[in-house]
Design an enzyme around this catalytic site. Structure first.
Site, PDB file in Angstrom:
ATOM      1  N   ARG A   1     129.413  72.223  86.008  1.00 19.82           N
ATOM      2  CA  ARG A   1     129.913  73.376  85.160  1.00 19.82           C
ATOM      3  C   ARG A   1     129.383  73.567  83.890  1.00 19.82           C
ATOM      4  O   ARG A   1     128.968  72.689  83.034  1.00 19.82           O
ATOM      5  CB  ARG A   1     131.462  73.238  84.754  1.00 19.82           C
TER       6      ARG A   1
ATOM      7  N   ARG B   1     134.411  66.566  78.114  1.00 22.92           N
ATOM      8  CA  ARG B   1     133.968  67.912  78.646  1.00 22.92           C
ATOM      9  C   ARG B   1     132.245  67.896  78.903  1.00 22.92           C
ATOM     10  O   ARG B   1     131.597  68.264  78.021  1.00 22.92           O
ATOM     11  CB  ARG B   1     134.599  69.041  77.757  1.00 22.92           C
TER      12      ARG B   1
ATOM     13  N   GLU C   1     143.697  66.440  79.886  1.00 24.40           N
ATOM     14  CA  GLU C   1     143.848  67.043  81.406  1.00 24.40           C
ATOM     15  C   GLU C   1     143.071  66.247  82.565  1.00 24.40           C
ATOM     16  O   GLU C   1     141.906  66.312  82.335  1.00 24.40           O
ATOM     17  CB  GLU C   1     143.877  68.660  81.370  1.00 24.40           C
TER      18      GLU C   1
ATOM     19  N   SER D   1     144.821  69.741  87.678  1.00 23.34           N
ATOM     20  CA  SER D   1     145.650  70.802  87.691  1.00 23.34           C
ATOM     21  C   SER D   1     146.257  71.039  88.933  1.00 23.34           C
ATOM     22  O   SER D   1     145.388  71.198  89.752  1.00 23.34           O
ATOM     23  CB  SER D   1     144.827  72.015  87.193  1.00 23.34           C
TER      24      SER D   1
ATOM     25  N   ARG E   1     137.979  61.401  82.507  1.00 24.42           N
ATOM     26  CA  ARG E   1     138.868  61.543  81.595  1.00 24.42           C
ATOM     27  C   ARG E   1     139.831  60.097  81.802  1.00 24.42           C
ATOM     28  O   ARG E   1     140.314  59.525  80.789  1.00 24.42           O
ATOM     29  CB  ARG E   1     139.627  62.843  81.590  1.00 24.42           C
TER      30      ARG E   1
END
Length: 472
Positions: A288, A303, A384, A387, A426
């Protein structure tokens, strides 16, 4: 299986069909969804296009019917020797043909505009989703693991500092080779990441998941089928062209999440009832651009542009999707429970729900190394790691994924769900910070030790190059 009750399931059985019929018949509900999700789209224009398109289709049907009748008359007139009347009928047929072509051309233009507009309509939130503008109005449902925290150093070192001190992560050389947002893992850093991936897959296999190893490049049709396109093209890595150039269904992109290839495994297919529910666990690297991201969260291994993840994808009958949603949340959080990492669960409000989701929970792990304003009272921050989303039939409708309740019955759209099981970097960050020791080492969580040859402590490695010589 480790499971918690997340509260009452939705019980929603409405087919939230964002096809043109649904939009036409439920404009107020769609308009509310646009407002609650913060999507700027001219619904009135879309409805007007749909109305004109339907009028043209009806007119086209009438013209086609009239032309067929005239064509039939031409043959009869010629057989009866009425040549003059036959010529007049031929002229009339040509006029009808010209009008029909004009109507069809206009209808095609409207059809393209209508399809483009429908692709930009978001999923309708489930009825019980809290209404809110942004992430500040998400609702914390519960916290786990804070009752018995392990003893931490007086000052917890951030993962990027201890990762470099122990020679686990090399950001500088990653940037040299690939650019900012890429990194090398070395020695026990790489070993820990491999251990986490295999551990996640083993846990999910226990819970009835089928392993999938997907292809890395995915085509534009697949990105559209799961809702990444056309909305999120700027965040994708395209192969062979710039992102802002026009793309076809067959153009290739690096997958942003295994959700894309695994969901599209069954694009344009029809399940039989006994196939469902179907549960896939897929490991993949993910890519990404994270366009527009900045700030503290972009530092280190939080990130990044390439990261590993295990994704859980479910195909279920519509009436079972909200019970399965709760089960999927429990399956995703089970790995954190076994690793004994503290975490919390948030329910997304409408403004932070996302384009494709009807309902979503985020699972956030506690990383105590960097204090942030929205962190817990114990300090640190939330990261996070999953999700968990119920898309209802939104993705299935875009990708053409159906099932037959009975072999003699008409096909219906399945419901799709997914959640990370979980994002590896993470969790690495959380382990490197939460499992720190006073002497600067990191304890290996007990659940991971069988995957690291029984190793209990990460002590680091010798540096490489001139820096290893130290100062005189």
């Amino acid at each position: 299986m480790f499971r918690y009750d997340l509260g009452e399931a939705s019980g929603t059985t409405i087919q939230r069909m964002l096809d043109r019929t649904y939009v036409r018949e439920h404009p107020d509900e769609v308009r509310t969804a646009l407002a609650n999700k913060g999507v700027d789209l001219d619904l009135d224009r879309l409805l007007a296009v749909d109305e004109e398109w339907r009028e043209l289709k009806a007119r086209g049907d009438d013209l086609r019917h009239d032309r067929n009748q005239v064509s039939q008359q031409i043959g009869e007139l010629k057989r009866d020797g009425k040549d003059e009347e036959a010529e007049a009928a031929i002229e009339r047929s040509n006029e009808l043909k010209a009008k029909l072509e004009e109507v069809e051309q206009r209808a095609d233009v409207l059809e393209a505009e209508l399809e483009e507009g429908l692709l930009r309509l978001p999923q309708i939130p489930a009825d019980e989703v809290p209404v809110g503008e942004d992430e500040s109005e998400n609702v914390e449902r519960r916290r786990e693991g804070f009752d018995e925290l392990r003893d931490l150093p007086d000052e917890v070192v951030s993962h990027y500092d201890i990762g470099e001190d122990l020679e686990l992560i090399d950001f500088e050389r990653g940037a040299k080779v690939s650019g900012g947002g890429f990194q090398f893992l070395r020695g026990d850093g790489a070993r820990l990441e491999h251990a986490l991936i295999q551990f996640f897959l083993d846990v999910h296999r226990e819970n009835g998941y089928v392993d999938v190893l997907p292809p890395i490049p995915v085509n534009s049709a697949s990105m559209r089928g799961t809702g990444q396109f056309p909305k999120f093209t700027e965040d994708a890595y395209r192969l062979g062209a710039d992102n802002d150039e026009p793309y076809d269904d067959d153009d290739l992109w690096l997958l942003p999440t295994a959700e894309v290839p695994v969901t599209n495994m069954h694009r344009d297919e029809i399940f039989v009832d006994e196939d469902l529910p179907l549960k896939y666990a897929a490991y993949s690297p993910n890519f990404r651009r994270e366009a527009g991201e900045h700030g503290t969260e972009t530092r280190g291994y939080v990130r990044v542009h390439q990261f590993n993840k295990v994704e859980l994808v479910n195909f279920v009958r519509p009436e079972e999707s909200y019970d399965r949603f709760e089960g999927l949340v429990a399956e995703a959080e089970e790995v954190l429970h076994r690793l004994e990492l503290p975490y919390r669960i948030l329910e997304m409000c409408t403004g932070d729900l996302g384009f494709t989701q009807a309902k979503k929970y985020d699972i956030e792990v506690w990383a105590p190394g960097d204090d942030m304003d929205d962190g817990p009272a114990e300090g640190g921050r939330w990261l996070e790691v999953s999700s968990v989303s119920n898309f209802e039939d939104f993705q299935a409708r875009r990708a053409g994924i159906q099932y037959r309740p009975e072999r003699h019955e008409s096909a219906e759209y399945v419901h799709t769900l997914n959640g990370s099981g979980v994002a590896v970097p993470r969790v690495m960050v959380a382990i490197m910070e939460y499992y720190q020791n006073d002497d600067g080492t990191i304890t290996v969580p007990e659940a991971l030790r069988p995957y690291m040859g029984g190793q209990e402590v990460i002590e680091g490695h010798d540096t490489v190059g001139e820096s290893a010589l130290g100062e005189d």
